[in-house]
Each structure stands twice: as C-alpha cells, then as structure tokens.
Write an enzyme that holds these catalytic residues in place. Structure first.
Site, PDB file in Angstrom:
ATOM      1  N   GLY A 157      15.165  15.429  14.348  1.00  0.00           N
ATOM      2  CA  GLY A 157      15.052  16.108  15.629  1.00  0.00           C
ATOM      3  C   GLY A 157      13.594  16.231  16.013  1.00  0.00           C
ATOM      4  O   GLY A 157      12.723  16.317  15.147  1.00  0.00           O
ATOM      5  N   GLN A 179       6.417  19.642  20.445  1.00  0.00           N
ATOM      6  CA  GLN A 179       5.829  19.193  19.176  1.00  0.00           C
ATOM      7  C   GLN A 179       4.874  18.023  19.369  1.00  0.00           C
ATOM      8  O   GLN A 179       4.031  17.765  18.523  1.00  0.00           O
ATOM      9  CB  GLN A 179       6.921  18.786  18.187  1.00  0.00           C
ATOM     10  CG  GLN A 179       7.752  19.940  17.676  1.00  0.00           C
ATOM     11  CD  GLN A 179       8.805  19.440  16.715  1.00  0.00           C
ATOM     12  OE1 GLN A 179       9.926  19.140  17.122  1.00  0.00           O
ATOM     13  NE2 GLN A 179       8.447  19.335  15.441  1.00  0.00           N
ATOM     14  N   CYS A 183      10.454  20.703   8.991  1.00  0.00           N
ATOM     15  CA  CYS A 183      10.018  20.455  10.368  1.00  0.00           C
ATOM     16  C   CYS A 183       8.868  19.452  10.355  1.00  0.00           C
ATOM     17  O   CYS A 183       7.988  19.534   9.508  1.00  0.00           O
ATOM     18  CB  CYS A 183       9.568  21.769  10.994  1.00  0.00           C
ATOM     19  SG  CYS A 183       9.034  21.647  12.706  1.00  0.00           S
ATOM     20  N   LEU A 184       8.892  18.518  11.296  1.00  0.00           N
ATOM     21  CA  LEU A 184       7.805  17.540  11.387  1.00  0.00           C
ATOM     22  C   LEU A 184       6.468  18.225  11.675  1.00  0.00           C
ATOM     23  O   LEU A 184       5.414  17.681  11.366  1.00  0.00           O
ATOM     24  CB  LEU A 184       8.103  16.501  12.472  1.00  0.00           C
ATOM     25  CG  LEU A 184       9.325  15.617  12.221  1.00  0.00           C
ATOM     26  CD1 LEU A 184       9.511  14.627  13.354  1.00  0.00           C
ATOM     27  CD2 LEU A 184       9.213  14.889  10.887  1.00  0.00           C
ATOM     28  N   HIS A 234      17.359  24.608  16.031  1.00  0.00           N
ATOM     29  CA  HIS A 234      15.976  24.460  15.567  1.00  0.00           C
ATOM     30  C   HIS A 234      15.106  23.904  16.695  1.00  0.00           C
ATOM     31  O   HIS A 234      14.011  24.410  16.967  1.00  0.00           O
ATOM     32  CB  HIS A 234      15.978  23.523  14.343  1.00  0.00           C
ATOM     33  CG  HIS A 234      14.627  23.195  13.798  1.00  0.00           C
ATOM     34  ND1 HIS A 234      14.206  23.642  12.568  1.00  0.00           N
ATOM     35  CD2 HIS A 234      13.611  22.435  14.283  1.00  0.00           C
ATOM     36  CE1 HIS A 234      12.979  23.171  12.331  1.00  0.00           C
ATOM     37  NE2 HIS A 234      12.598  22.441  13.358  1.00  0.00           N
ATOM     38  N   GLU A 235      15.603  22.855  17.371  1.00  0.00           N
ATOM     39  CA  GLU A 235      14.814  22.209  18.425  1.00  0.00           C
ATOM     40  C   GLU A 235      14.712  23.086  19.678  1.00  0.00           C
ATOM     41  O   GLU A 235      13.662  23.130  20.321  1.00  0.00           O
ATOM     42  CB  GLU A 235      15.384  20.832  18.768  1.00  0.00           C
ATOM     43  CG  GLU A 235      15.400  19.850  17.604  1.00  0.00           C
ATOM     44  CD  GLU A 235      14.070  19.673  16.885  1.00  0.00           C
ATOM     45  OE1 GLU A 235      12.994  19.848  17.496  1.00  0.00           O
ATOM     46  OE2 GLU A 235      14.092  19.358  15.673  1.00  0.00           O
ATOM     47  N   HIS A 276      11.958  25.451  19.363  1.00  0.00           N
ATOM     48  CA  HIS A 276      10.654  24.866  19.714  1.00  0.00           C
ATOM     49  C   HIS A 276      10.382  24.991  21.205  1.00  0.00           C
ATOM     50  O   HIS A 276       9.243  25.201  21.623  1.00  0.00           O
ATOM     51  CB  HIS A 276      10.590  23.386  19.331  1.00  0.00           C
ATOM     52  CG  HIS A 276      10.210  23.134  17.910  1.00  0.00           C
ATOM     53  ND1 HIS A 276       9.002  23.511  17.372  1.00  0.00           N
ATOM     54  CD2 HIS A 276      10.882  22.520  16.913  1.00  0.00           C
ATOM     55  CE1 HIS A 276       8.947  23.147  16.103  1.00  0.00           C
ATOM     56  NE2 HIS A 276      10.082  22.543  15.794  1.00  0.00           N
TER      57      HIS A 276
END
Length: 188
Positions: free
Chosen positions: A60, A65, A108-109, A150-151, A154
């Site tokens: 994701g 991000q 997470c990235l 989660h996304e 963000h």
C-alpha cells in the site's frame, strides 16, 4: 469491488519514479486534500505510485508518503500474483467499521525496518472514486481492510506508529532503525 485498470509490471525498479518520505518528515503529518479532478495527470501519478510501491515491496502507498497532498491511495495485497490488479482509491471514506477487532503486525514504507502490533477493526466498508471517476463501494476484511485503514490514516497525517500500544517495544524498534521516538504522535 472494482480493481484498477491501471496496471504496471510488479517489479523492482533500480530508480523508482517517486521518493518515499520517512518518519520525522513534516509532509507525512499534513492532511491530504480531496481530489477534484480525475484526469490523465492523476492517472500518471497513480502509475508512478504503483511503480514506487512495487520497487519497495510495499502492499500500500498513500500519496502523502511521496509528497503529494492528495487523497489518493494504491493497494495491492497480492504481490506474488502478476494477474491480480491493484486498487486505486481516490477520496476514500470509511462508512462502516466491523465490530470485531484484530491485532496484527504492521510495517510502513515510511518507517522501513520497523514492525509493530496494531489493533484495528477486522472489517470495513469504504466508498471511493476509481481512476475513471466512478463512485465505488467496497466491503473488505482481513489484510485488505487493515491496509485500507493504514493508508487512509496517512491521508489524515496519522502513521501506524501513532496507534501502537506497546511504546517501549516501539521505541526500541525505532531506535534500532535510526528513527526518533519523538516523531511518534500517540493517538491515545
């Protein structure tokens, strides 16, 4: 349940088109703006986000991000399946949460190398626009529901580390990876 018509090869690029910002960077804490125009430029952004996500082995990626302040998310929980199409969620809104809660490990990235348990509803219902501008509704559970939540966090300037209950373990993990625990903004 519409998956994306925008498909890119699921491979690692030596130089992904977008840079992923990391914990501590202010851009990750700014709420994203609603997308008002769905056009070829936005679809090109989606393509670049997918290439960047696949290059980092992510499932994701939210536009903030990569420094883009738009309510735009790409998701693909089936990295190993070249035929599985990703989801593109524009202006996503969670309409319903399931009553069951589930604890699972998230990463997470934007916080590479850090994994921690997070409790979230196991099922959700979300509305969004797809890359053609059509309104969609999706009922998701398990990993897909978790990734969507989660996304969407963000998009609101919230990161998974803000939701971790075990702060001691989290602080140790963050320190191991060179992140400052001060960058966490606990929600509780």
């Amino acid at each position: 349940m519409a998956t994306s018509s925008i498909v890119v090869e699921k491979k690692k690029l030596k130089h992904p088109p977008l840079e992923v910002h990391e914990l501590g960077d202010k851009v990750l804490r700014q709420p994203a703006k609603r997308v008002t125009k769905i056009d070829d430029e936005l679809r090109e952004t989606v393509r670049k986000m997918l290439q960047t996500m696949y290059s980092q082995d992510g499932i994701g990626l939210a536009a903030p991000q990569v420094g883009i302040h738009k309510q735009l998310v790409v998701i693909d929980c089936e990295l190993e399946d070249p035929e599985a199409k990703p989801y593109v969620l524009i202006n996503p809104e969670i309409k319903k949460f399931g009553s069951e809660l589930a604890k699972d490990q998230e990463g997470c990235l934007s916080v590479p190398g850090v994994f921690a348990d997070v409790v979230r509803p196991d099922a959700i219902e979300v509305t969004y626009k797809d890359e053609s501008g059509r309104l969609q509704k999706l009922k998701a559970d398990g990993i897909l529901a978790r990734v969507i939540q989660h996304e969407i966090d963000h998009l609101n300037g919230v990161m998974f580390v803000d939701r971790v209950d075990n702060r001691l373990a989290l602080d140790q993990e963050l320190a191991k990876q060179g992140f400052s625990p001060k960058a966490v903004k606990p929600l509780a």
